[in-house]
Scaffold this motif. Structure first.
Motif, mmCIF file in Angstrom:
data_model
loop_
_atom_site.group_PDB
_atom_site.id
_atom_site.type_symbol
_atom_site.label_atom_id
_atom_site.label_comp_id
_atom_site.label_asym_id
_atom_site.label_seq_id
_atom_site.Cartn_x
_atom_site.Cartn_y
_atom_site.Cartn_z
ATOM 1 N N ARG A 161 0.787 -1.237 0.000
ATOM 2 C CA ARG A 161 0.000 0.000 0.000
ATOM 3 C C ARG A 161 0.816 1.283 0.000
ATOM 4 N NH1 ARG A 161 -0.628 1.645 5.413
ATOM 5 N NH2 ARG A 161 0.173 0.170 6.928
ATOM 6 N N ARG A 162 2.151 1.143 -0.115
ATOM 7 C CA ARG A 162 2.981 2.334 -0.145
ATOM 8 C C ARG A 162 4.161 2.071 -1.060
ATOM 9 N NH1 ARG A 162 3.500 3.833 5.713
ATOM 10 N NH2 ARG A 162 5.121 2.235 5.622
ATOM 11 N N TYR A 163 4.345 2.938 -2.048
ATOM 12 C CA TYR A 163 5.350 2.678 -3.081
ATOM 13 C C TYR A 163 6.770 2.748 -2.536
ATOM 14 C CZ TYR A 163 7.610 2.698 -7.642
ATOM 15 O OH TYR A 163 8.387 2.373 -8.730
ATOM 16 N N THR A 164 7.020 3.615 -1.570
ATOM 17 C CA THR A 164 8.366 3.697 -1.002
ATOM 18 C C THR A 164 8.782 2.353 -0.400
ATOM 19 O OG1 THR A 164 7.348 4.558 1.015
ATOM 20 C CG2 THR A 164 8.278 6.165 -0.520
ATOM 21 N N ASP A 165 7.846 1.674 0.218
ATOM 22 C CA ASP A 165 8.148 0.379 0.830
ATOM 23 C C ASP A 165 8.433 -0.680 -0.233
ATOM 24 O OD1 ASP A 165 6.522 2.112 2.526
ATOM 25 O OD2 ASP A 165 6.642 0.504 3.995
ATOM 26 N N LEU A 166 7.724 -0.603 -1.362
ATOM 27 C CA LEU A 166 7.993 -1.520 -2.464
ATOM 28 C C LEU A 166 9.394 -1.293 -3.019
ATOM 29 C CD1 LEU A 166 7.028 -3.675 -4.488
ATOM 30 C CD2 LEU A 166 6.056 -1.806 -5.871
ATOM 31 N N VAL A 167 9.779 -0.036 -3.178
ATOM 32 C CA VAL A 167 11.128 0.289 -3.648
ATOM 33 C C VAL A 167 12.169 -0.250 -2.672
ATOM 34 C CG1 VAL A 167 12.747 2.195 -4.041
ATOM 35 C CG2 VAL A 167 10.442 2.301 -4.994
ATOM 36 N N ASN A 168 11.958 0.006 -1.386
ATOM 37 C CA ASN A 168 12.918 -0.482 -0.388
ATOM 38 C C ASN A 168 12.980 -2.004 -0.370
ATOM 39 O OD1 ASN A 168 13.905 1.964 0.497
ATOM 40 N ND2 ASN A 168 12.454 2.154 2.178
ATOM 41 N N GLN A 169 11.840 -2.665 -0.616
ATOM 42 C CA GLN A 169 11.861 -4.127 -0.620
ATOM 43 C C GLN A 169 12.714 -4.663 -1.767
ATOM 44 O OE1 GLN A 169 8.307 -6.986 -1.274
ATOM 45 N NE2 GLN A 169 8.454 -6.747 0.964
ATOM 46 N N TRP A 170 12.661 -4.025 -2.923
ATOM 47 C CA TRP A 170 13.568 -4.407 -4.026
ATOM 48 C C TRP A 170 15.022 -4.307 -3.574
ATOM 49 C CZ3 TRP A 170 10.405 -0.917 -7.713
ATOM 50 C CH2 TRP A 170 9.452 -1.677 -8.388
ATOM 51 N N GLN A 171 15.332 -3.200 -2.914
ATOM 52 C CA GLN A 171 16.717 -2.969 -2.495
ATOM 53 C C GLN A 171 17.143 -3.973 -1.421
ATOM 54 O OE1 GLN A 171 17.113 -1.071 -5.173
ATOM 55 N NE2 GLN A 171 18.438 0.407 -4.116
ATOM 56 N N ILE A 172 16.250 -4.281 -0.491
ATOM 57 C CA ILE A 172 16.564 -5.248 0.569
ATOM 58 C C ILE A 172 16.786 -6.632 -0.027
ATOM 59 C CG2 ILE A 172 15.650 -6.401 2.620
ATOM 60 C CD1 ILE A 172 14.092 -3.723 3.133
ATOM 61 N N LEU A 173 15.934 -7.022 -0.977
ATOM 62 C CA LEU A 173 16.095 -8.319 -1.637
ATOM 63 C C LEU A 173 17.438 -8.416 -2.349
ATOM 64 C CD1 LEU A 173 12.499 -8.894 -3.053
ATOM 65 C CD2 LEU A 173 13.692 -10.342 -1.390
ATOM 66 N N ALA A 174 17.880 -7.305 -2.930
ATOM 67 C CA ALA A 174 19.196 -7.303 -3.582
ATOM 68 C C ALA A 174 20.295 -7.568 -2.562
ATOM 69 C CB ALA A 174 19.429 -5.973 -4.294
ATOM 70 N N CYS A 175 20.153 -6.984 -1.373
ATOM 71 C CA CYS A 175 21.149 -7.216 -0.318
ATOM 72 C C CYS A 175 21.136 -8.676 0.125
ATOM 73 C CB CYS A 175 20.869 -6.308 0.878
ATOM 74 S SG CYS A 175 21.019 -4.541 0.544
ATOM 75 N N VAL A 176 19.924 -9.233 0.279
ATOM 76 C CA VAL A 176 19.794 -10.605 0.757
ATOM 77 C C VAL A 176 20.313 -11.595 -0.278
ATOM 78 C CG1 VAL A 176 18.119 -12.386 1.424
ATOM 79 C CG2 VAL A 176 17.881 -10.049 2.286
ATOM 80 N N GLN A 177 20.013 -11.364 -1.536
ATOM 81 C CA GLN A 177 20.329 -12.330 -2.587
ATOM 82 C C GLN A 177 21.742 -12.190 -3.144
ATOM 83 O OE1 GLN A 177 17.126 -11.451 -5.285
ATOM 84 N NE2 GLN A 177 15.598 -12.615 -4.114
ATOM 85 N N HIS A 178 22.347 -10.988 -3.032
ATOM 86 C CA HIS A 178 23.631 -10.766 -3.699
ATOM 87 C C HIS A 178 24.744 -10.309 -2.759
ATOM 88 C CE1 HIS A 178 21.795 -11.258 -7.663
ATOM 89 N NE2 HIS A 178 20.767 -10.577 -7.179
ATOM 90 N N GLY A 179 24.434 -10.046 -1.522
ATOM 91 C CA GLY A 179 25.474 -9.708 -0.560
ATOM 92 C C GLY A 179 26.286 -8.493 -0.951
ATOM 93 N N VAL A 180 27.618 -8.650 -0.986
ATOM 94 C CA VAL A 180 28.504 -7.505 -1.227
ATOM 95 C C VAL A 180 28.370 -6.938 -2.630
ATOM 96 C CG1 VAL A 180 30.179 -8.230 0.513
ATOM 97 C CG2 VAL A 180 30.389 -9.069 -1.848
ATOM 98 N N THR A 181 27.822 -7.733 -3.565
ATOM 99 C CA THR A 181 27.655 -7.212 -4.932
ATOM 100 C C THR A 181 26.306 -6.522 -5.123
ATOM 101 O OG1 THR A 181 26.733 -9.318 -5.725
ATOM 102 C CG2 THR A 181 29.137 -9.036 -5.841
#
Length: 717
Positions: free
Chosen positions: A542-562
């Motif tokens: 229900r909030r686009y900022t949270d969707l954007v942050n979730q993309w970024q968090i998933l990148a951290c979880v899935q790719h680590g230092v890269t």
């Protein structure tokens, strides 16, 4: 015909008009030597005027007009010199003569070339025109600009036939439009809506084309009836109700293409590992976009593992795909009492909402805790499918899950043991935030504020009071703050930008300006919440900022230092700044609309309850708030009363169109000693602990900017 400067030869052609009576002006006309007074017909500021010559000096005349005013007239502005009739008589007779002239016939007589008025007068009248005739002809020529173009002093050119016909057609069109407009005005004044205006009512009220005949008709009718366009449209049925009026205005401004969604197939559900938990959510009964849930596991070593599970639409939505474009255009779900406009299509919400009875895609934050002091031993973030065991509702449990019952272990309700453990940790989290908050120089948060929930069914509104800080509220709030802070830290440590809420250390004059809550793309403390960073991440449905942050968090979880190399938004990404700016604007507009609709429903409640005498509390100066409902009233001229003073008001009048209230004080009772210091909302802004629910007014306690307590050692400038 030709249009030369009138010469003596031309003047002689009018010898039959008795030159001793008048003359046409030359470039420098001379006053004929005569015992009679000489009069002038001249042009001044685009108007024809007459006067009697008092004196002449060079090429200027001192003239006295029929009104007695004396003026200086340049010789080049003089068109006629005459001795009779009198100036006033000439002007009157010339105007009457001009009315009788047919401009179309004059145009036919004039031919195609430029001409002087004297030449045309000779052909039109059949003789050299007399003073009245010459003046009347000049007046007629000047008042028929579509037939004749002015080319100089006394000189005109007939309009080309094609141009004239187009102009005449335009005049006829305007005449017909005037008739239609008059008909609209008559209908509106009679209390009927013209059918042609039915489809443009909202546009006419809020974004009108002021040159349209419909708007002009509405404006004319309103002026005649001494009313506003909104009230007139309500009267004639153009707008069904005051509620529809406010809602229609918002839709026109924010959703001009409508609130519907295009046909979109829900994205394929990603293949995810199944979590070994049984999660439950805690929301209001009206919540459909269930973003968050919890799980609790007691480990063999005695530690406790808490799971904070957030719906994960980012697993099915890709940046710049069609669904992303829809979400970005809306930026947030819009809330109002009894209704909402979702950010995402219902089908997609149903695919990702954490509804009970199935395993749902989620981004989970697991926290391992030492139950002896509830300290955090470790955290882990996973993308997984989370089995949802239950959707608990505040409306069913708030009366059972109380502070007293939790302390005594009383009551019977689902997930009782898990909630008891979460309650213990939530209290420790709150205490930790308060210590850090005080370290920033702020007072502890007040827990005695009252929130209001609105429920609307079949145009009947119920407004209920809920004291902030109830156990379930606190559990949800504290765990959401922890998740938002932890994931903000995760992005920061991986060098991945995100969208953060920050407070304190801002620029500006005065304490309030420095403490203004702001959005930015790098981590910074949120002093009001008492955390080192705070990134909205727990409401991606229900909030686009949270969707954007979730993309970024998933990148951290899935790719680590890269992660910085593969995250959808890279450091210093201009598009991320654009999202922050657009979100700020949309969210502010949505919040204003929510406040408007809550005020409307408060007024509806007054009508519904036939409220005439009500209790209110002074918030500041001339501002009061009713006790039973969150209706704020301004009373100019109110005597100076201490903040927190309770008074009785007689409500004299309220208006659902302009949302105004008129009242008078009939009794001053006492000072409310437990009124929260932050209630007046006049100091610097912060965010209160978070509560996720689909309720207007304070649906997101941690995410709605409300008043901040003053610092221990200072007050606002």
């Amino acid at each position: 015909m030709v249009c030369p400067i009138l010469t003596n030869t031309l003047m002689k052609s009018f010898s039959s008009a008795k030159p001793d009576d008048f003359s046409f002006s030359k470039q420098t006309p001379a006053i004929w030597q005569t015992d009679e007074l000489m009069n002038l017909f001249f042009e001044e500021s685009g108007d024809f005027k007459v006067g009697t010559v008092l004196s002449q000096q060079g090429e200027a005349y001192q003239v006295e007009t029929p009104s007695g005013k004396r003026t200086k007239v340049r010789a080049r502005d003089v068109l006629l010199q005459f001795t009779s009739p009198s100036p006033a008589e000439l002007m009157q007779q010339a105007q009457e003569l001009a009315k009788d002239m047919d401009a179309a016939f004059l145009w036919e007589v004039a031919g195609e070339q430029e001409f002087g008025f004297a030449e045309l007068g000779s052909e039109y009248f059949g003789h050299a025109p007399l003073p009245v005739e010459a003046a009347g002809l000049l007046i007629k020529l000047s008042t028929a600009p579509i037939y004749f173009y002015k080319k100089g002093k006394g000189c005109y050119k007939p309009a080309p036939e094609a141009t004239l016909q187009a102009a005449l057609a335009g005049m006829e069109k305007k005449r017909q439009q005037a008739l239609v407009q008059a008909g609209y005005v008559e209908e509106l004044q009679a209390g009927r809506l013209p059918p042609a205006m039915a489809s443009m009512v909202v546009q006419l009220l809020f974004k009108p084309d002021k040159n349209s005949i419909e708007y002009k008709a509405l404006d004319t009718a309103c002026n005649a009836l001494q009313t506003s366009p909104q009230r007139l449209m309500l009267k004639v049925g153009g707008i069904a109700s005051a509620h529809a009026l406010h809602f229609s205005r918002f839709l026109l401004e924010q959703f001009p293409k409508g609130t519907g969604f295009p046909e979109i197939a829900p994205p394929a559900m990603p293949a995810l590992p199944l979590a070994a938990v049984q999660a439950f959510s805690i929301d209001d009964v009206t919540t459909t976009e269930i973003d968050d849930a919890f799980s609790v596991q007691e480990l063999a070593n005695g530690n406790v593992r808490v799971g904070i599970h957030i719906a994960a639409p980012a697993l099915g939505i890709a940046r710049d795909d069609l669904i992303d474009q829809i979400a970005r255009a809306r930026m947030s779900t819009v809330y109002m009492p009894g209704d909402k406009i979702t950010m995402l299509p219902d089908a997609l919400v149903e695919s990702f909402t954490l509804a009970a009875g199935a395993a749902r895609p989620a981004l989970s934050l697991y926290i391992t805790l030492d139950p002896t002091d509830w300290s955090v031993l470790s955290t882990e973030t996973l993308a997984e499918a989370v089995p949802m065991a239950a959707n608990l509702r505040h409306n069913d449990l708030d009366a059972v899950i109380t502070l007293e019952n939790l302390e005594a272990g009383a009551g019977d309700y689902p997930h009782k043991h898990e909630i008891a453990l979460l309650w213990k940790w939530a209290q420790v989290l709150e205490q930790g935030r308060m210590v850090k908050r005080e370290g920033f120089g702020l007072k502890p948060e007040q827990a005695n504020r009252v929130d209001y929930n609105f429920y609307v069914e079949q145009d009947v509104v119920a407004i209920t009071r809920r004291k902030r800080g109830a156990p379930l509220d606190k559990i949800v709030a504290e765990l959401m703050i922890f998740a938002n802070s932890s994931w903000g830290k995760l992005m920061h440590e991986h060098g991945v930008p995100g969208i953060y809420r920050a407070q304190g250390g801002g620029n500006g004059n005065g304490w309030a300006a420095r403490m203004q809550v702001r959005m930015q793309t790098h981590a910074a403390p949120h002093q009001g919440l008492g955390v080192d960073q705070y990134a909205w991440s727990t409401s991606p449905l229900r909030r686009y900022t949270d969707l954007v942050n979730q993309w970024q968090i998933l990148a951290c979880v899935q790719h680590g230092v890269t992660a910085p190399l593969v995250a959808p938004f890279k450091p210093k990404d201009a598009d991320l700044f654009a999202i922050v700016s657009a979100f700020d604007g949309a969210y502010a507009a949505y919040n204003d609309f929510q406040n408007t609709m809550e005020r409307y429903w408060c007024l509806r409640w007054l009508s519904q309850e036939s409220a005439r005498v009500v209790d209110a509390v002074v918030l500041k100066d001339e501002v009061l708030r009713l006790v039973d409902i969150p209706l704020v009233i301004q009373m100019p001229g109110l005597q100076s009363l201490a903040r927190g003073t309770q008074v009785s008001l007689e409500l004299l009048h309220w208006d659902e169109v302009d949302l105004s209230v008129q009242a008078r004080v009939i009794d001053i009772a006492a000072v409310v000693t437990d009124l929260p210091e932050a209630e007046d909302n006049t100091e610097a802004q912060t965010e209160q602990p978070e509560q996720e629910q689909d309720q207007p007014q304070q649906q997101e306690l941690a995410e709605t900017d409300t008043a901040l307590e003053l610092p221990v050692e200072a007050s606002p400038d």
